[in-house]
Design a protein around this motif. Structure first.
Motif, PDB file in Angstrom:
ATOM      1  N   UNK A 170     -10.320  -4.711   8.093  1.00  0.00           N
ATOM      2  CA  UNK A 170     -10.624  -3.283   8.135  1.00  0.00           C
ATOM      3  C   UNK A 170     -10.268  -2.576   6.826  1.00  0.00           C
ATOM      4  N   UNK A 171      -9.397  -3.183   6.037  1.00  0.00           N
ATOM      5  CA  UNK A 171      -8.929  -2.496   4.833  1.00  0.00           C
ATOM      6  C   UNK A 171      -9.177  -3.306   3.570  1.00  0.00           C
ATOM      7  N   UNK A 172      -9.828  -4.445   3.688  1.00  0.00           N
ATOM      8  CA  UNK A 172     -10.026  -5.296   2.505  1.00  0.00           C
ATOM      9  C   UNK A 172     -10.823  -4.570   1.426  1.00  0.00           C
ATOM     10  N   UNK A 226      -4.368   3.469   4.677  1.00  0.00           N
ATOM     11  CA  UNK A 226      -3.092   3.240   5.353  1.00  0.00           C
ATOM     12  C   UNK A 226      -3.196   3.501   6.850  1.00  0.00           C
ATOM     13  N   UNK A 227      -3.899   4.557   7.217  1.00  0.00           N
ATOM     14  CA  UNK A 227      -4.061   4.883   8.635  1.00  0.00           C
ATOM     15  C   UNK A 227      -4.826   3.770   9.347  1.00  0.00           C
ATOM     16  N   UNK A 228      -5.873   3.273   8.727  1.00  0.00           N
ATOM     17  CA  UNK A 228      -6.653   2.190   9.333  1.00  0.00           C
ATOM     18  C   UNK A 228      -5.827   0.924   9.452  1.00  0.00           C
ATOM     19  N   UNK A 229      -4.961   0.692   8.474  1.00  0.00           N
ATOM     20  CA  UNK A 229      -4.105  -0.491   8.518  1.00  0.00           C
ATOM     21  C   UNK A 229      -3.125  -0.404   9.682  1.00  0.00           C
ATOM     22  N   UNK A 230      -2.622   0.804   9.931  1.00  0.00           N
ATOM     23  CA  UNK A 230      -1.653   1.000  11.015  1.00  0.00           C
ATOM     24  C   UNK A 230      -2.329   0.954  12.384  1.00  0.00           C
ATOM     25  N   UNK A 276       0.830  -1.206   0.000  1.00  0.00           N
ATOM     26  CA  UNK A 276       0.000   0.000   0.000  1.00  0.00           C
ATOM     27  C   UNK A 276       0.867   1.258   0.000  1.00  0.00           C
ATOM     28  N   UNK A 277       1.892   1.265   0.839  1.00  0.00           N
ATOM     29  CA  UNK A 277       2.787   2.424   0.884  1.00  0.00           C
ATOM     30  C   UNK A 277       3.524   2.603  -0.433  1.00  0.00           C
ATOM     31  N   UNK A 278       3.954   1.496  -1.039  1.00  0.00           N
ATOM     32  CA  UNK A 278       4.654   1.573  -2.327  1.00  0.00           C
ATOM     33  C   UNK A 278       3.726   2.097  -3.425  1.00  0.00           C
ATOM     34  N   UNK A 279       2.469   1.675  -3.401  1.00  0.00           N
ATOM     35  CA  UNK A 279       1.501   2.152  -4.396  1.00  0.00           C
ATOM     36  C   UNK A 279       1.321   3.662  -4.298  1.00  0.00           C
TER      37      UNK A 279
END
Length: 218
Positions: free
Chosen positions: A176-178, A165-169, A106-109
């Motif tokens: 939660x992020x699917x 990204x925030x929800x993933x962290x 996600x961060x790379x995208x």
């Protein structure tokens, strides 16, 4: 339960939903969000289609001069493609339930999307440095218009990406992020396809004949 009791029920106050009802409600909301996104993508497709038709019509005038071929756009296209791939890898990581790889992808995208936008800005600067090509040239004006409009849609998508990204962290839960990852991937794939069309037809020379055929003018 009597008929009278059933009539006196207040559905908005009910909290004792079964697991099956809860899952059904959640799946319905997910389906609604996907449908809403597809409708939005349809609107975007119409907007860019109208721009392409207007571009093709303007190319038919005698004063038309095609814009320069900026090689940086090839690099930008590859960068956006890589960003789209990372979103697909994030979806794959979710299916594999690998949280760490979900975060990395996600961060790379997002990083490659920002890199694409920066590359587009550099392309603007290169075009501006070519004193022969002024914004009074319709081709240059269309270049600025279409690239900025495409970039704005990507920036809008980055807000959703940032929330994901925030929800993933915070939650560290794949569930939660699917959906948001799936929707982001769909959105990015669509915008990459849109950019391919714009780049292939508008920014690689004088493609009047191709544009007229595609737009149904010729």
């Amino acid at each position: 339960m009597t008929i009278f009791n059933q009539l006196m029920l207040k559905p908005w106050e009910e909290t004792g939903l079964t697991d099956q009802e809860t899952r059904y409600s959640g799946s319905t909301k997910e389906a609604d969000k996907r449908v809403a996104l597809k409708v939005f993508l349809g609107v975007i497709a119409v907007i860019f289609t109208l721009l392409i038709v207007a571009y093709a019509a303007r190319m038919g005038y005698e004063d038309w001069r095609p814009g320069p071929e900026i090689k940086l756009l090839w690099i930008n296209t590859a960068v956006l493609f890589i960003g789209s791939i990372f979103f697909e890898l994030a979806r794959y990581s979710i299916r594999q339930k690998k949280i760490i790889f979900v975060r990395i992808n996600l961060l790379a995208a997002g990083f490659f999307t920002l890199l694409f936008l920066y590359g587009q800005y550099q392309a603007w600067l290169q075009l501006d440095s070519m004193t022969y090509f002024k914004v009074t040239n319709p081709a240059i004006a269309f270049f600025y218009l279409i690239t900025s409009l495409h970039g704005l849609h990507l920036i809008g998508g980055l807000f959703v990406w940032a929330r994901t990204c925030v929800r993933m962290i915070i939650y560290s839960e794949i569930s939660k992020v699917r959906q948001s990852t799936d929707l982001c991937a769909l959105y990015w794939h669509f915008l990459f396809f849109v950019w391919l069309v714009l780049f292939g037809l508008l920014f690689t020379g004088n493609n009047l004949d191709y544009l007229l055929i595609i737009c149904g003018i010729k």
